[in-house]
Design a protein around this motif. Structure first.
Motif, PDB file in Angstrom:
ATOM      1  N   LYS A   1       0.810  -1.230   0.000  1.00  0.00           N
ATOM      2  CA  LYS A   1       0.000   0.000   0.000  1.00  0.00           C
ATOM      3  C   LYS A   1       0.835   1.268   0.000  1.00  0.00           C
ATOM      4  CE  LYS A   1      -3.375   1.044   2.637  1.00  0.00           C
ATOM      5  NZ  LYS A   1      -4.777   1.382   2.464  1.00  0.00           N
TER       6      LYS A   1
ATOM      7  N   ARG B   1       2.127   2.388   2.650  1.00  0.00           N
ATOM      8  CA  ARG B   1       1.488   3.035   3.798  1.00  0.00           C
ATOM      9  C   ARG B   1       2.534   3.303   4.874  1.00  0.00           C
ATOM     10  NH1 ARG B   1      -4.121   2.046   6.194  1.00  0.00           N
ATOM     11  NH2 ARG B   1      -3.943   1.909   8.449  1.00  0.00           N
TER      12      ARG B   1
ATOM     13  N   SER C   1      -7.994  -0.656   4.207  1.00  0.00           N
ATOM     14  CA  SER C   1      -8.656  -0.577   2.906  1.00  0.00           C
ATOM     15  C   SER C   1      -7.632  -0.897   1.817  1.00  0.00           C
ATOM     16  CB  SER C   1      -9.255   0.808   2.722  1.00  0.00           C
ATOM     17  OG  SER C   1      -8.286   1.813   2.994  1.00  0.00           O
TER      18      SER C   1
ATOM     19  N   ASN D   1      -6.386   0.059  -0.968  1.00  0.00           N
ATOM     20  CA  ASN D   1      -5.991   1.105  -1.918  1.00  0.00           C
ATOM     21  C   ASN D   1      -4.557   1.503  -1.639  1.00  0.00           C
ATOM     22  OD1 ASN D   1      -7.659   2.147   0.527  1.00  0.00           O
ATOM     23  ND2 ASN D   1      -6.247   3.823   0.065  1.00  0.00           N
TER      24      ASN D   1
ATOM     25  N   SER E   1     -10.756   4.860  -1.078  1.00  0.00           N
ATOM     26  CA  SER E   1     -10.899   3.434  -0.760  1.00  0.00           C
ATOM     27  C   SER E   1     -11.668   2.723  -1.875  1.00  0.00           C
ATOM     28  CB  SER E   1     -11.656   3.263   0.554  1.00  0.00           C
ATOM     29  OG  SER E   1     -10.926   3.840   1.597  1.00  0.00           O
TER      30      SER E   1
ATOM     31  N   HIS F   1      -6.401  12.444   2.499  1.00  0.00           N
ATOM     32  CA  HIS F   1      -6.700  11.032   2.613  1.00  0.00           C
ATOM     33  C   HIS F   1      -7.846  10.845   1.657  1.00  0.00           C
ATOM     34  CE1 HIS F   1      -5.308   8.044   5.578  1.00  0.00           C
ATOM     35  NE2 HIS F   1      -6.317   7.344   5.108  1.00  0.00           N
TER      36      HIS F   1
END
Ligand code: TXA
Ligand code: MG
Length: 326
Positions: free
Chosen positions: A42, A44, A131, A133, A139, A221
């Protein structure tokens, strides 16, 4: 399909799967190496903790310390579980640090989607899943949206069609007085009707270790590539649409608002007539207008009640906090 996906989870792989809110990107939540793969796929930041997904709320006690809150959790579970409610609770030692971003609390929920439920049950482990994405993108509410971001980065995807709710779960922190960390698929009003007043983050005095109450609260976001023009209400629609008539403008609006607008050359994405349809179509609308090449997306807030709160929260973040006032 479920058995194969569960085997992939058990051996440390990544599986995208539908929940009733949005698609999740799952890994074995007790395997730090597997969870590491979620962050990599991700892109992330590690400071953003993950939600554990379990098959039944009685399993919460395996991963969280319910001392003092069990009756409260039981009441919430009786009404909202399985469903779109995530609880944040003090964590047990078995939960790896990477799941909780090093914090002392863990977020847990019981998804209602039959595929999610079957996958968790077959895997036999809690599934950590954000999620599905890329970080900061809207999302995914369909398998195609997952693949748009993550194709080639995950081991499998289970296609369960479009998700029904379309915005993520409501997150409630029970580590102190009940506090709303993220509005979502379960309405705040319904929670308050059951357990009494819920604090909003600004009102809560959180323990030290929770100085960062919900990293998902980051602005920027759920963002489309286009710049989001967010109006407080529909009154300015025509004026702002006219002002951007030379741009590639996209209209991301409920049916009634679209009908109000005089014909423009703008791209249109109809969010439907109800708050539920707006929530269900919101993220696919952002992505669709991006795909059509829009540079600006015009939209407005919903009435701030029920699912409207969750929609407004996602719109506010997608607009990076900027509201068009004139
Ligand atoms: O509906 C949903 O909740 C979806 C589906 C897949 O279950 N999941 C989801 O996960 O939205 P994610 O990672 O995109 O958002 C979860 C958010 C994090 O960004 C963070 O804000 C919050 O949950 N969170 C997780 N653990 C937390 C914790 N221990 N304390 C406070 N917030 C936490
Ligand atoms: Mg997310």
């Amino acid at each position: 399909m479920i058995a194969r996906a569960a085997a992939i989870i058990r051996r440390g792989g990544l599986v995208a799967f539908p929940t009733e809110t949005v698609y999740g990107l799952g890994a074995n939540g007790l395997d730090a190496t597997a969870v590491e793969g979620i962050f990599r796929a991700k892109q992330r930041p590690h400071s953003d903790p993950l939600i554990l997904h379990v098959a039944d709320w009685h399993q919460f006690t395996d991963y969280a310390d319910l001392a003092g809150v069990e009756p409260l959790v039981a009441r919430l579970a009786a009404v909202f579980m399985p469903g779109a409610l995530t609880l944040v609770l003090p964590k047990r030692a078995c939960v790896p640090d990477c799941v909780t971003a090093g914090g002392q609390s863990v977020a847990i929920r019981v998804p209602a989607h039959p595929i999610a439920h079957a996958l968790i049950a077959a895997a036999g482990v809690p599934i950590a899943a954000p999620s599905a994405n890329l970080f900061s993108r809207p999302s995914p509410t369909t398998a195609a949206m997952v693949l748009e971001d993550l194709e080639g980065r995950i081991d499998a995807i289970i296609d369960g069609g479009a998700t029904t709710i379309g915005v993520e779960s409501t997150i409630l922190n029970l580590c102190g007085p009940p506090t709303l960390l993220r509005p979502g698929g379960v309405a705040l009003e319904a929670i308050e009707a059951l357990i009494g007043e819920v604090l909003l983050p600004a009102e809560a005095v959180l323990p030290e270790e929770q100085a960062q109450p919900a990293p998902g609260m980051l602005l920027k976001h759920y963002s489309p590539r286009a710049k989001l023009l967010l109006l407080e209400d529909a009154q300015l629609l025509q004026r702002v649409a006219d002002r951007h008539k030379d741009q590639r403008l996209g209209l991301l609006l409920p049916s009634a608002s679209l009908q109000q607008l005089a014909s423009t050359s703008a791209e249109r994405f109809d969010l439907g007539d109800t708050t539920a349809s707006v929530a269900a179509r919101l993220f696919s609308g952002m992505r669709e207008l991006d795909r059509r090449g829009c540079t600006h997306i015009l939209t407005h807030y919903q009435a701030p009640a029920g699912l409207g709160r969750a929609i407004n929260d996602r719109l506010f973040r997608a607009a990076e906090g900027a509201i068009v006032k004139a």
